[in-house]
Design a protein around this motif. Structure first.
Motif, PDB file in Angstrom:
ATOM      1  N   GLY A 180     -21.944   1.233   4.944  1.00  0.00           N
ATOM      2  CA  GLY A 180     -21.433   0.392   3.855  1.00  0.00           C
ATOM      3  C   GLY A 180     -20.390   1.134   3.048  1.00  0.00           C
ATOM      4  O   GLY A 180     -19.317   0.596   2.736  1.00  0.00           O
ATOM      5  N   ALA A 181     -20.704   2.428   2.724  1.00  0.00           N
ATOM      6  CA  ALA A 181     -19.765   3.225   1.919  1.00  0.00           C
ATOM      7  C   ALA A 181     -18.452   3.395   2.684  1.00  0.00           C
ATOM      8  O   ALA A 181     -17.360   3.232   2.121  1.00  0.00           O
ATOM      9  N   LEU A 182     -18.577   3.674   4.004  1.00  0.00           N
ATOM     10  CA  LEU A 182     -17.379   3.880   4.829  1.00  0.00           C
ATOM     11  C   LEU A 182     -16.507   2.618   4.846  1.00  0.00           C
ATOM     12  O   LEU A 182     -15.297   2.661   4.592  1.00  0.00           O
ATOM     13  N   PHE A 183     -17.166   1.462   5.095  1.00  0.00           N
ATOM     14  CA  PHE A 183     -16.412   0.206   5.156  1.00  0.00           C
ATOM     15  C   PHE A 183     -15.787  -0.125   3.805  1.00  0.00           C
ATOM     16  O   PHE A 183     -14.642  -0.549   3.718  1.00  0.00           O
ATOM     17  N   ALA A 184     -16.587   0.079   2.742  1.00  0.00           N
ATOM     18  CA  ALA A 184     -16.079  -0.261   1.404  1.00  0.00           C
ATOM     19  C   ALA A 184     -14.877   0.615   1.068  1.00  0.00           C
ATOM     20  O   ALA A 184     -13.855   0.122   0.592  1.00  0.00           O
ATOM     21  N   PHE A 185     -14.972   1.921   1.353  1.00  0.00           N
ATOM     22  CA  PHE A 185     -13.854   2.810   1.011  1.00  0.00           C
ATOM     23  C   PHE A 185     -12.630   2.471   1.854  1.00  0.00           C
ATOM     24  O   PHE A 185     -11.503   2.529   1.374  1.00  0.00           O
ATOM     25  N   ARG A 186     -12.870   2.076   3.142  1.00  0.00           N
ATOM     26  CA  ARG A 186     -11.720   1.700   3.996  1.00  0.00           C
ATOM     27  C   ARG A 186     -11.110   0.381   3.526  1.00  0.00           C
ATOM     28  O   ARG A 186      -9.895   0.220   3.500  1.00  0.00           O
ATOM     29  N   ALA A 187     -11.988  -0.560   3.134  1.00  0.00           N
ATOM     30  CA  ALA A 187     -11.487  -1.873   2.710  1.00  0.00           C
ATOM     31  C   ALA A 187     -10.644  -1.763   1.442  1.00  0.00           C
ATOM     32  O   ALA A 187      -9.720  -2.541   1.232  1.00  0.00           O
ATOM     33  N   PHE A 188     -10.963  -0.763   0.601  1.00  0.00           N
ATOM     34  CA  PHE A 188     -10.229  -0.636  -0.663  1.00  0.00           C
ATOM     35  C   PHE A 188      -9.005   0.268  -0.554  1.00  0.00           C
ATOM     36  O   PHE A 188      -8.362   0.546  -1.553  1.00  0.00           O
ATOM     37  N   LYS A 189      -8.692   0.685   0.692  1.00  0.00           N
ATOM     38  CA  LYS A 189      -7.532   1.571   0.874  1.00  0.00           C
ATOM     39  C   LYS A 189      -6.246   0.931   0.335  1.00  0.00           C
ATOM     40  O   LYS A 189      -5.484   1.580  -0.399  1.00  0.00           O
ATOM     41  N   PRO A 190      -5.977  -0.377   0.649  1.00  0.00           N
ATOM     42  CA  PRO A 190      -4.746  -0.982   0.100  1.00  0.00           C
ATOM     43  C   PRO A 190      -4.710  -0.964  -1.422  1.00  0.00           C
ATOM     44  O   PRO A 190      -3.652  -0.799  -2.021  1.00  0.00           O
ATOM     45  N   ILE A 191      -5.866  -1.123  -2.055  1.00  0.00           N
ATOM     46  CA  ILE A 191      -5.895  -1.113  -3.526  1.00  0.00           C
ATOM     47  C   ILE A 191      -5.519   0.281  -4.028  1.00  0.00           C
ATOM     48  O   ILE A 191      -4.761   0.416  -4.990  1.00  0.00           O
ATOM     49  N   ARG A 192      -6.035   1.307  -3.318  1.00  0.00           N
ATOM     50  CA  ARG A 192      -5.672   2.669  -3.752  1.00  0.00           C
ATOM     51  C   ARG A 192      -4.170   2.883  -3.572  1.00  0.00           C
ATOM     52  O   ARG A 192      -3.507   3.496  -4.398  1.00  0.00           O
ATOM     53  N   GLY A 193      -3.631   2.321  -2.433  1.00  0.00           N
ATOM     54  CA  GLY A 193      -2.176   2.411  -2.198  1.00  0.00           C
ATOM     55  C   GLY A 193      -1.408   1.735  -3.321  1.00  0.00           C
ATOM     56  O   GLY A 193      -0.384   2.234  -3.793  1.00  0.00           O
ATOM     57  N   LEU A 194      -1.950   0.588  -3.753  1.00  0.00           N
ATOM     58  CA  LEU A 194      -1.329  -0.185  -4.831  1.00  0.00           C
ATOM     59  C   LEU A 194      -1.285   0.647  -6.115  1.00  0.00           C
ATOM     60  O   LEU A 194      -0.250   0.731  -6.788  1.00  0.00           O
ATOM     61  N   ILE A 195      -2.412   1.282  -6.420  1.00  0.00           N
ATOM     62  CA  ILE A 195      -2.493   2.103  -7.644  1.00  0.00           C
ATOM     63  C   ILE A 195      -1.482   3.251  -7.564  1.00  0.00           C
ATOM     64  O   ILE A 195      -0.733   3.514  -8.511  1.00  0.00           O
ATOM     65  N   GLN A 196      -1.458   3.883  -6.370  1.00  0.00           N
ATOM     66  CA  GLN A 196      -0.546   5.013  -6.164  1.00  0.00           C
ATOM     67  C   GLN A 196       0.905   4.572  -6.397  1.00  0.00           C
ATOM     68  O   GLN A 196       1.687   5.250  -7.065  1.00  0.00           O
ATOM     69  N   ILE A 201       5.889   4.096  -9.712  1.00  0.00           N
ATOM     70  CA  ILE A 201       6.900   3.264 -10.388  1.00  0.00           C
ATOM     71  C   ILE A 201       6.916   3.580 -11.879  1.00  0.00           C
ATOM     72  O   ILE A 201       7.982   3.693 -12.487  1.00  0.00           O
ATOM     73  N   VAL A 202       5.707   3.759 -12.445  1.00  0.00           N
ATOM     74  CA  VAL A 202       5.615   4.041 -13.886  1.00  0.00           C
ATOM     75  C   VAL A 202       6.373   5.324 -14.231  1.00  0.00           C
ATOM     76  O   VAL A 202       7.022   5.417 -15.271  1.00  0.00           O
ATOM     77  N   ILE A 203       6.322   6.318 -13.303  1.00  0.00           N
ATOM     78  CA  ILE A 203       7.039   7.558 -13.624  1.00  0.00           C
ATOM     79  C   ILE A 203       8.500   7.493 -13.155  1.00  0.00           C
ATOM     80  O   ILE A 203       9.190   8.511 -13.127  1.00  0.00           O
ATOM     81  N   GLY A 204       8.962   6.302 -12.768  1.00  0.00           N
ATOM     82  CA  GLY A 204      10.401   6.128 -12.556  1.00  0.00           C
ATOM     83  C   GLY A 204      10.862   5.992 -11.121  1.00  0.00           C
ATOM     84  O   GLY A 204      12.042   5.803 -10.867  1.00  0.00           O
ATOM     85  N   ASN A 205       9.925   6.049 -10.134  1.00  0.00           N
ATOM     86  CA  ASN A 205      10.363   5.919  -8.747  1.00  0.00           C
ATOM     87  C   ASN A 205      10.332   4.452  -8.325  1.00  0.00           C
ATOM     88  O   ASN A 205       9.354   3.957  -7.779  1.00  0.00           O
ATOM     89  N   MET A 206      11.451   3.737  -8.592  1.00  0.00           N
ATOM     90  CA  MET A 206      11.502   2.295  -8.331  1.00  0.00           C
ATOM     91  C   MET A 206      11.474   1.956  -6.841  1.00  0.00           C
ATOM     92  O   MET A 206      11.260   0.802  -6.475  1.00  0.00           O
ATOM     93  N   ASP A 207      11.715   2.962  -5.959  1.00  0.00           N
ATOM     94  CA  ASP A 207      11.758   2.681  -4.513  1.00  0.00           C
ATOM     95  C   ASP A 207      10.365   2.657  -3.894  1.00  0.00           C
ATOM     96  O   ASP A 207      10.215   2.285  -2.729  1.00  0.00           O
ATOM     97  N   ALA A 208       9.351   3.077  -4.658  1.00  0.00           N
ATOM     98  CA  ALA A 208       8.006   3.194  -4.083  1.00  0.00           C
ATOM     99  C   ALA A 208       7.490   1.829  -3.620  1.00  0.00           C
ATOM    100  O   ALA A 208       7.700   0.824  -4.291  1.00  0.00           O
ATOM    101  N   ARG A 209       6.861   1.806  -2.435  1.00  0.00           N
ATOM    102  CA  ARG A 209       6.274   0.572  -1.895  1.00  0.00           C
ATOM    103  C   ARG A 209       4.886   0.884  -1.363  1.00  0.00           C
ATOM    104  O   ARG A 209       4.613   2.015  -0.952  1.00  0.00           O
ATOM    105  N   VAL A 210       4.020  -0.146  -1.341  1.00  0.00           N
ATOM    106  CA  VAL A 210       2.656   0.067  -0.849  1.00  0.00           C
ATOM    107  C   VAL A 210       2.685   0.048   0.682  1.00  0.00           C
ATOM    108  O   VAL A 210       3.280  -0.866   1.267  1.00  0.00           O
TER     109      VAL A 210
END
Ligand code: ADP
Length: 463
Positions: A180-196, A201-210
């Motif tokens: 369950g932990a493995l699947f949950a952490f894998r499923a939330f990978k895009p969200i972590r990418g989104l946060i990253q 972008i907040v620190i000024g890198n407008m080219d960043a994409r998920v």
């Protein structure tokens, strides 16, 4: 460092979800265990009681038919290895005793006084290390029979059941927790990418994409939409930056001229005529700036949907004729002929003033960028529920590499700079046509001429 990572994991949704599901799983497993244990224990107890009762009935029947001897014989013949038989006299003496195989007589004697009297209800007695369930039956001559059976087998069986359940459930639970932990952490990978990405972008890198993963689920859709939104924001920001640069650049010229004229007037030492001329020049430059700012605001309003459109039925044929008439003198001045090829009745819902502004801008350009002796043709017709208008000229044309840029605010082709204009006409055209849910396009061949085509829906035009 380690405590920080643990804190991050601890706060993550994946961790919380895994914990919730694991708790849910544990509670469900416990409920299942409790229910199964209860049913099994009740069933085994019922079976034991049935066996004891049938022994008791058999014993009573034997006693009635042949007295105590017949009962003894029956018990010995049956040789029940687990059941205790005891016949008690009215004085409470044991007249006959048959013990289960694993029990010594001495053991029984030690605990004999714990045996209940002649009650017919079920009783529990501790004999040695085992608990026995006892029930009695009267023989009608004062004697009575007691039959008892140890609950040990039953308890052993239930103990085994508990051990097996726990033995199976612990690995299953750990597997579920880990998986369950493995699947949950894998499923939330895009969200972590989104946060990253948002962080960069907040620190000024407008080219960043998920980073996009092809999972086909809602998170992939969210990531795609988010990246699309970033593209759009970036292009809007770039557009705004470009517009701002152009506005600053284009305002500098009239403002510098204004200042020059004013400075010269100051130095002219009170010559009334010179002062009047200088003030007129100033007013002209100020008007130029005002027009430019008004047009820019019009475009912004139309593009953002704030522009108020006064919708009514518009007769496009007469609007075309009216606009052509307005430009007749200018065209004659420039030596350009205007031809109308619109005979159909072309009516639609729209804002007549704004639509006239569109036609005027296109016609103005066509005349302006067509050399003497040239020709401008306006043709309109209906096509698939739309009204299509072509404004065609035989002018200088637009180089193909410049064609996509002519719609940008304040953009002017280099060789057109000698002509009057702000570089805003086509931006207005496009914004107003889009506000009417229509579209406009340009086709051109350098040196041969250009054709601008607007297409507007007949029904439900505009917002
Ligand atoms: P402008 O005020 O310069 O006419 P527009 O936005 O109306 O601004 O047009 C942008 C540019 O597109 C013009 O500077 C011109 O170079 C080009 N253009 C527009 N219409 C025509 C046309 N009919 N023929 C040739 N070039 C054109």
């Amino acid at each position: 460092m380690l405590s920080k990572s643990l804190e991050l994991i601890h706060r993550s949704i994946a961790f919380k979800l895994t914990l919730c599901y694991s708790l849910l799983f544990a509670v469900s497993a416990l409920i299942l265990f409790g229910a199964t244990h209860f049913l099994l224990a009740s069933h085994l107890k019922h079976e034991d009681h049935e066996a004891i009762r049938s022994e008791l009935a058999e014993g009573v029947a034997q006693y009635k038919s042949g007295g105590i001897e017949a009962l003894k014989q029956e018990v010995r013949l049956a040789n029940e290895v687990e059941i205790l038989h005891r016949v008690v006299s009215p004085l409470g003496e044991t007249m006959f005793l048959h013990l289960p195989n694993d029990m010594e007589e001495a053991d029984f004697e030690k605990d004999e006084r714990q045996f209940p009297g002649r009650e017919e209800t079920w009783a529990e007695v501790q004999l040695g290390s085992n608990i026995f369930e006892v029930v009695s039956a009267d023989f009608s001559d004062g004697y009575f029979l007691q039959v008892a059976r140890s609950t040990k087998d039953r308890e052993d069986f239930l103990e085994r059941f508990r051990e097996i359940f726990v033995g199976v459930m612990i690995p299953v639970f750990l597997l579920g927790l880990g998986g369950g932990a493995l699947f949950a952490f894998r499923a939330f990978k895009p969200i972590r990418g989104l946060i990253q990405t948002v962080r960069s972008i907040v620190i000024g890198n407008m080219d960043a994409r998920v980073p996009e993963a092809r999972t086909g689920d809602e998170l992939e859709e969210l990531v795609t939409l988010f990246n699309g939104m970033l593209e759009r924001i970036e292009s809007l920001i770039n557009g705004m930056k470009g517009t701002l640069d152009n506005v600053a650049h284009d305002l500098r010229t009239p403002v510098t001229r204004l200042r020059g004229v004013a400075e010269m007037a100051i130095q002219s030492e009170g010559d009334a005529e010179a002062l009047r001329e200088a003030l007129m020049d100033c007013a002209e430059e100020a008007e130029h700036i005002r027009m430019m700012l008004n047009t820019l605001m019009d475009i912004s309003e139309a593009e953002t949907g704030v522009m108020r459109l006064n919708m009514e039925e518009v007769d496009m044929t007469s609007l075309i004729e009216k606009t052509a008439e307005l430009y007749q003198y200018v065209a004659e001045d420039e030596g350009v002929a205007i031809h109308l090829a619109t005979r159909e009745d072309l009516r639609l819902r729209g804002d007549p003033n704004r639509l006239q502004q569109v036609l005027a801008n296109l016609l103005d350009n066509a005349i302006k960028y067509t050399p003497e002796g040239g020709r401008v043709e306006i043709e309109g017709h209906k096509e698939d529920g739309r009204i299509v208008v072509h404004i065609k000229d035989t002018g200088q044309g637009i180089p193909s590499e410049e064609l996509p840029r002519i719609w940008e605010r304040l953009y002017r082709i280099e060789k057109s700079r000698s002509e009057r204009g702000l570089g805003l006409g086509l931006s207005v055209v496009r914004a107003v046509v889009r506000a009417h849910h229509g579209h406009v396009e340009a086709a051109s061949e350098s040196g041969k001429g250009s054709t601008f085509t607007i297409s507007l829906p007949i029904a439900q035009s505009g917002r």
